[in-house]
Design a protein around this motif. Structure first.
Motif, PDB file in Angstrom:
ATOM      1  N   GLU A 154       0.659  -1.061   0.196  1.00  0.00           N
ATOM      2  CA  GLU A 154       0.124   0.032  -0.048  1.00  0.00           C
ATOM      3  C   GLU A 154       0.917   1.165  -0.139  1.00  0.00           C
ATOM      4  N   ALA A 155       1.930   0.993   0.755  1.00  0.00           N
ATOM      5  CA  ALA A 155       2.821   2.282   0.652  1.00  0.00           C
ATOM      6  C   ALA A 155       3.506   2.405  -0.457  1.00  0.00           C
ATOM      7  N   ALA A 156       3.852   1.386  -1.276  1.00  0.00           N
ATOM      8  CA  ALA A 156       4.394   1.776  -2.814  1.00  0.00           C
ATOM      9  C   ALA A 156       3.280   2.339  -3.816  1.00  0.00           C
ATOM     10  N   VAL A 157       1.998   1.993  -3.751  1.00  0.00           N
ATOM     11  CA  VAL A 157       0.996   2.518  -4.263  1.00  0.00           C
ATOM     12  C   VAL A 157       0.735   4.018  -3.921  1.00  0.00           C
ATOM     13  N   ASP A 158       0.753   4.229  -2.804  1.00  0.00           N
ATOM     14  CA  ASP A 158       0.677   5.792  -2.482  1.00  0.00           C
ATOM     15  C   ASP A 158       1.824   6.653  -2.837  1.00  0.00           C
ATOM     16  N   ALA A 159       2.962   6.174  -2.732  1.00  0.00           N
ATOM     17  CA  ALA A 159       4.147   6.867  -3.207  1.00  0.00           C
ATOM     18  C   ALA A 159       3.972   7.387  -4.680  1.00  0.00           C
ATOM     19  N   GLU A 160       3.811   6.110  -5.401  1.00  0.00           N
ATOM     20  CA  GLU A 160       3.522   6.370  -6.943  1.00  0.00           C
ATOM     21  C   GLU A 160       2.490   7.264  -7.209  1.00  0.00           C
ATOM     22  N   LYS A 161       1.383   7.502  -6.278  1.00  0.00           N
ATOM     23  CA  LYS A 161       0.321   8.441  -6.580  1.00  0.00           C
ATOM     24  C   LYS A 161       0.810   9.648  -6.357  1.00  0.00           C
ATOM     25  N   ALA A 162       1.713   9.900  -5.212  1.00  0.00           N
ATOM     26  CA  ALA A 162       2.476  11.049  -4.954  1.00  0.00           C
ATOM     27  C   ALA A 162       3.186  11.620  -6.339  1.00  0.00           C
ATOM     28  N   ILE A 163       3.907  10.690  -6.840  1.00  0.00           N
ATOM     29  CA  ILE A 163       4.814  11.079  -8.062  1.00  0.00           C
ATOM     30  C   ILE A 163       3.763  11.406  -9.157  1.00  0.00           C
ATOM     31  N   GLU A 164       2.704  10.775  -9.231  1.00  0.00           N
ATOM     32  CA  GLU A 164       1.847  11.042 -10.262  1.00  0.00           C
ATOM     33  C   GLU A 164       1.321  12.590 -10.249  1.00  0.00           C
ATOM     34  N   VAL A 165       0.782  12.825  -8.990  1.00  0.00           N
ATOM     35  CA  VAL A 165       0.429  14.261  -8.805  1.00  0.00           C
ATOM     36  C   VAL A 165       1.526  15.175  -8.657  1.00  0.00           C
ATOM     37  N   GLU A 166       2.575  15.143  -8.431  1.00  0.00           N
ATOM     38  CA  GLU A 166       3.801  15.912  -8.578  1.00  0.00           C
ATOM     39  C   GLU A 166       5.042  15.209  -8.744  1.00  0.00           C
ATOM     40  N   PRO A 167       5.582  14.943 -10.038  1.00  0.00           N
ATOM     41  CA  PRO A 167       6.662  14.517 -10.282  1.00  0.00           C
ATOM     42  C   PRO A 167       8.055  14.877  -9.629  1.00  0.00           C
ATOM     43  N   SER A 168       7.942  16.193  -9.292  1.00  0.00           N
ATOM     44  CA  SER A 168       9.113  16.751  -8.585  1.00  0.00           C
ATOM     45  C   SER A 168       9.178  16.566  -7.250  1.00  0.00           C
ATOM     46  N   PHE A 169       8.255  15.784  -6.482  1.00  0.00           N
ATOM     47  CA  PHE A 169       8.226  15.661  -5.163  1.00  0.00           C
ATOM     48  C   PHE A 169       9.247  14.674  -4.954  1.00  0.00           C
ATOM     49  N   VAL A 170      10.353  15.257  -4.347  1.00  0.00           N
ATOM     50  CA  VAL A 170      11.545  14.114  -4.131  1.00  0.00           C
ATOM     51  C   VAL A 170      11.310  13.159  -3.117  1.00  0.00           C
ATOM     52  N   LYS A 171      10.577  13.478  -1.924  1.00  0.00           N
ATOM     53  CA  LYS A 171      10.508  12.614  -0.930  1.00  0.00           C
ATOM     54  C   LYS A 171       9.459  11.395  -1.274  1.00  0.00           C
ATOM     55  N   ALA A 172       8.609  11.685  -2.312  1.00  0.00           N
ATOM     56  CA  ALA A 172       7.869  10.405  -2.605  1.00  0.00           C
ATOM     57  C   ALA A 172       8.687   9.206  -3.113  1.00  0.00           C
ATOM     58  N   TYR A 173       9.790   9.688  -4.040  1.00  0.00           N
ATOM     59  CA  TYR A 173      10.769   8.710  -4.588  1.00  0.00           C
ATOM     60  C   TYR A 173      11.378   7.797  -3.477  1.00  0.00           C
ATOM     61  N   HIS A 174      11.697   8.655  -2.253  1.00  0.00           N
ATOM     62  CA  HIS A 174      12.394   8.044  -1.198  1.00  0.00           C
ATOM     63  C   HIS A 174      11.525   7.053  -0.557  1.00  0.00           C
ATOM     64  N   ARG A 175      10.051   7.454  -0.448  1.00  0.00           N
ATOM     65  CA  ARG A 175       9.117   6.359   0.216  1.00  0.00           C
ATOM     66  C   ARG A 175       8.889   5.447  -0.539  1.00  0.00           C
ATOM     67  N   LEU A 176       8.848   5.330  -2.009  1.00  0.00           N
ATOM     68  CA  LEU A 176       8.814   4.423  -2.839  1.00  0.00           C
ATOM     69  C   LEU A 176       9.968   3.396  -2.987  1.00  0.00           C
ATOM     70  N   GLY A 177      10.994   3.874  -2.831  1.00  0.00           N
ATOM     71  CA  GLY A 177      12.299   3.149  -2.704  1.00  0.00           C
ATOM     72  C   GLY A 177      12.194   2.316  -1.499  1.00  0.00           C
ATOM     73  N   HIS A 178      11.927   2.911  -0.462  1.00  0.00           N
ATOM     74  CA  HIS A 178      11.814   2.235   1.014  1.00  0.00           C
ATOM     75  C   HIS A 178      10.763   1.096   0.957  1.00  0.00           C
ATOM     76  N   ALA A 179       9.710   1.447   0.414  1.00  0.00           N
ATOM     77  CA  ALA A 179       8.683   0.487   0.317  1.00  0.00           C
ATOM     78  C   ALA A 179       9.191  -0.703  -0.463  1.00  0.00           C
ATOM     79  N   HIS A 180       9.867  -0.544  -1.587  1.00  0.00           N
ATOM     80  CA  HIS A 180      10.231  -1.644  -2.461  1.00  0.00           C
ATOM     81  C   HIS A 180      11.520  -2.458  -1.843  1.00  0.00           C
ATOM     82  N   TYR A 181      12.259  -1.546  -0.850  1.00  0.00           N
ATOM     83  CA  TYR A 181      13.502  -2.199  -0.352  1.00  0.00           C
ATOM     84  C   TYR A 181      12.900  -3.268   0.682  1.00  0.00           C
TER      85      TYR A 181
END
Length: 333
Positions: A154-181
């Motif tokens: 669920e965290a990965a889905v939300d992180a992807e959604k944050a990136i979709e809403v604002e592709p330059s929102f850097v923190k979302a990429y860290h959230r996504l990476g952390h979830a996949h890790y």
């Protein structure tokens, strides 16, 4: 029949959650409860039967999260004909009042996160998203709440959604990476960290996350046992692996604290190699130097207050990474 029953149970859980969180109007609550009972009886599903629920439940996934993943996957693999269709109308911007209420719910969610009330935090962020789906912070914060309760899909889905809403929102990429890790998908984690670094090349957290993810990626022709053997032997800690190597070593010994949890101290004390390292540090003055380190003092203060830092936080702290390298070197002497 069991697969259909699992779907039906997921539907019932979704409907019950909609009643509990106020999505359904009070006037419709009774009718929906009757519908839930009829659906359960028609498919032989009893949501009050704990044994049946344990057998059929798809948790920690939910019907909503599974559907979100399906929509995301379908969009990613859309045909050229479909992609050539005219774009859909942009979502209506929230009103000033909606934004203000959304910020209040975000504040509530942040308070719940501080109190480690993750389900309540998720509910508050969800209400903020409902009011203002254009703010990437709400999705990112909800991703953090999901990760805190180990619901990393669920965290990965939300992180992807944050990136979709604002592709330059850097923190979302860290959230996504952390979830996949945390899910063990180190290649996807590394990819997420790299995407964030394309936007902010000097970001410390993204650089640290990328190094840790790349260190766990096995070559295509290397067997899984190689990584397991390296972790169990503690090779990362003594060979200049820093805190990342130390994390692997602790994980290999069953000492990884999980997402912000305390390590298994009994296993720690019963491990001969760790006790030998501790004795060597006491003999050569390393333990005294460690306790004088401001980063350790800060970490110990957090532990005493019940706020144990996660391994991800430790790996993101440069001073603790340096200290871990010294610890590893001292233990190998």
């Amino acid at each position: 029949m069991s697969s259909r029953q699992r779907l039906v149970l997921s539907i019932i859980d979704f409907l019950n959650q909609s009643i509990d969180d106020g999505t359904v109007k009070q006037d419709d609550k009774e009718s929906l409860e009757v519908a839930i009972q009829c659906i359960g009886e028609a498919f032989g599903v009893d949501p009050t039967d704990d044994r049946q629920n344990e057998r059929l439940s798809v948790k920690p996934a939910t019907l909503q999260s599974i559907f979100d993943v399906f929509i995301k996957t379908r969009d990613n693999f859309a045909s050229p004909v479909a992609s050539a269709a005219p774009p859909t109308q942009a979502p209506v911007k929230p009103s000033v009042a909606d934004r203000e209420y959304a910020e209040k719910f975000k504040g509530e969610g942040n308070s719940h996160m501080t109190a480690k009330q993750y389900d309540a935090a998720i509910e508050a962020y969800t209400r903020a998203i409902t009011l203002d789906p254009t703010n990437p912070v709400y999705y990112s914060n909800r991703a953090a709440a999901y990760s805190s309760k180990n619901a990393h899909n669920e965290a990965a889905v939300d992180a992807e959604k944050a990136i979709e809403v604002e592709p330059s929102f850097v923190k979302a990429y860290h959230r996504l990476g952390h979830a996949h890790y945390c899910l063990g998908d180190f290649r996807s984690a590394a990819s997420a960290f790299r995407r964030g670094l394309d936007i902010d090349p000097s970001n410390t957290n993204l650089n640290s996350g990328l190094r840790n993810a790349e260190a766990r990626i096995l070559p295509d022709d290397e067997p899984e046992s190689v990584m397991t053997d390296a972790a169990s032997s503690g090779a990362g800690a003594g060979a200049g692996g820093g805190l990342g190597g130390m994390a692997d070593m602790l994980s290999g010994m069953g000492l990884g604290g999980g997402s912000g949890g305390m390590p298994d101290l009994s296993s720690f004390m019963n491990n001969p190699r760790m006790m030998e390292m501790a004795q060597q540090m006491m003999q050569n003055g390393g333990l005294e130097r460690m306790m004088q380190n401001p980063a350790v003092a800060n970490m110990m203060g957090r532990v005493q207050s019940g706020n144990m830092p996660s391994m991800a936080e430790l790996m993101a702290d440069p001073s603790l990474r340096e200290l871990a390298s010294q610890f590893g070197a001292g233990g190998a002497q």
